[in-house]
Design a protein around this motif. Structure first.
Motif, PDB file in Angstrom:
ATOM      1  N   LYS A   1      12.072  -0.404 -35.303  1.00  0.00           N
ATOM      2  CA  LYS A   1      12.671  -0.805 -34.020  1.00  0.00           C
ATOM      3  C   LYS A   1      14.175  -0.565 -33.963  1.00  0.00           C
ATOM      4  CE  LYS A   1      12.871  -4.666 -30.767  1.00  0.00           C
ATOM      5  NZ  LYS A   1      12.446  -6.070 -30.496  1.00  0.00           N
ATOM      6  N   ALA A   2      14.898  -0.967 -34.996  1.00  0.00           N
ATOM      7  CA  ALA A   2      16.361  -0.852 -34.986  1.00  0.00           C
ATOM      8  C   ALA A   2      16.829   0.590 -35.067  1.00  0.00           C
ATOM      9  CB  ALA A   2      16.950  -1.654 -36.146  1.00  0.00           C
ATOM     10  N   TYR A   3      15.916   1.503 -35.418  1.00  0.00           N
ATOM     11  CA  TYR A   3      16.310   2.898 -35.627  1.00  0.00           C
ATOM     12  C   TYR A   3      15.853   3.835 -34.509  1.00  0.00           C
ATOM     13  CZ  TYR A   3      17.464   1.235 -40.267  1.00  0.00           C
ATOM     14  OH  TYR A   3      18.015   0.537 -41.313  1.00  0.00           O
TER      15      TYR A   3
END
Length: 418
Positions: free
Chosen positions: A233-235
């Protein structure tokens, strides 16, 4: 550019320092900057550069670029070994509760790794052959990836990359393939639909048996769903670079399985003859397999033989070349040992892809920790010998193997070769 020209003159080959034709060996731990602010930017990936060799290094970067260009990927990341590469590639996307589907015909170390993953709550479901028909019944809402070897080592099953890739993509799953035994000279799996390609570059890429290493190449085309792969998700803000960004800044970086600069240099030097070596190795392997096929008391497995079930797929997918490995069965473990001990030109060693021909008894070595069912599923029997064919003259290899087999057949192992 064709393959051999690209090895020497591709975009990844640059003008190195002082006109060198290969990059210098950056045998250092750390890199100094003029200001703390600049070092911060490099550490935070807001500026190009190198900070610490566990994270990145100029000659390692050069090796990654060379492999990436040969495979036609978005980017590559080098590791300390092939097993480190497989581990990092999978743990980058898998977590507790996830399931992996894999082919049975895998390298023994990979099978052992999948057993280790159980401790992390990651289960592996094995299929006898990595085909659509066998994969489909095993896909569940917990499945997160499909893994296989392009040419199984030592089972020598060949994966129909395009058909498997097309199917797993309908299930929104990535296809990760170990292409060590095929090399980019025989096939570029990303071009046929695979998502991640992994190499134990200690083998054919290096070629000289002098540096252990691995490399992961990402095609950058798989759409990572944050719900199915929450770690991504963060990437996702990195777009097609999401997988590589997470890998380089997460599990790979933190586990510390980096490639040593000297090993990267040795790989670069070795890679420059990859095409020439693979052409000779595949030619030798086929000639040796054909000769042993006519030798009494020997059963041969080699994908490019006319009688092999994978012959047509080898022709269509691997340019007609079956790779550099063949296996033979000679009746019993004792007969296998006798044959190996009589060979003059084959080293008894646990590597593949060397310029020298290597032989090993898989059941007692690289499959030592596998049970009988796992061994048989991987094509490993008590009388199996794996032959990694080198670049010697084919007639010498043929004479060596056929004469050794004749000796043990005639004398029952009592006569020692002189």
């Amino acid at each position: 550019m064709e393959f051999n020209t690209k090895l020497l003159h591709g975009n990844a080959v640059k003008r190195y320092q002082d006109g060198a034709t290969v990059p210098p060996i950056s045998q250092v731990n750390a890199f100094s900057y003029d200001s703390a602010e600049q070092l911060e930017k490099v550490f935070d990936n807001r500026a190009p550069g190198f900070a610490y060799s566990r994270i990145s290094n100029p000659v390692v970067d050069a090796f990654e670029q060379r492999v990436n260009e040969l495979e036609g990927g978005l980017g590559a990341l080098a590791c300390s070994s092939g097993m480190a590469a497989i581990t990092a590639a999978l743990l980058n996307i898998l977590q507790e509760g996830d399931e992996l589907i894999a082919g049975n015909g895998l390298f023994g170390g990979t099978i052992d790794l999948f057993q280790d993953l159980k401790a992390f709550g990651i289960q592996t479901k094995f299929v006898h052959h990595l085909t659509v028909e066998e994969i489909e019944p095993l896909v569940t809402d917990k499945t997160r990836a499909v893994f296989g070897e392009v040419i199984g080592n030592p089972g020598l099953d060949v994966v129909d990359i395009r058909s498997v890739a097309d199917f797993v993509h309908t299930k929104k799953l990535p296809l990760l393939l170990d292409s060590t035994t095929a090399t980019p000279y025989l096939v570029q799996p990303l071009a046929l639909g695979a998502d991640i390609v992994i190499h134990s570059s200690s083998k054919y890429m290096n070629g000289g048996g002098n540096a252990v290493s691995g490399v992961i190449v990402d095609g950058g085309r798989f759409s990572w769903d944050a719900k199915r792969y929450p770690g991504m998700k963060a990437y996702l803000k990195h777009g097609p670079f999401a997988y590589l960004a997470k890998l380089r800044n997460g599990i790979w970086r933190n586990m510390g399985g980096c490639l040593a600069p000297m090993n990267a240099f040795l790989n670069i030097v070795g890679m420059e003859t990859l095409g020439l070596r693979m052409e000779k190795i595949c030619e030798n392997a086929k000639l040796l397999a054909q000769a042993l096929q006519q030798t009494e008391g020997v059963t041969v497995n080699y994908p490019a033989l006319e009688t092999n079930v994978y012959k047509q797929l080898v022709q269509e997918q691997l340019h007609g070349m079956g790779g550099g490995i063949l296996t033979i069965r000679v009746g019993t473990k004792e007969q296998a040992y006798r044959l190996m001990n009589r060979l003059k030109f084959a080293c008894k060693a646990t590597n593949i892809g060397d310029v020298r021909t290597l032989v090993i008894h898989p059941a007692s070595t690289i499959y030592l920790h596998s049970n009988e069912q796992q061994k048989e599923a991987a094509g490993v029997y008590p009388d199996t010998i794996r032959v990694s064919v080198g670049i010697e003259d084919a007639q010498d290899l043929i004479h060596d193997f056929t004469e050794a087999q004749k000796e043990i057949s005639v004398y029952g192992g009592r006569k020692e070769r002189r």
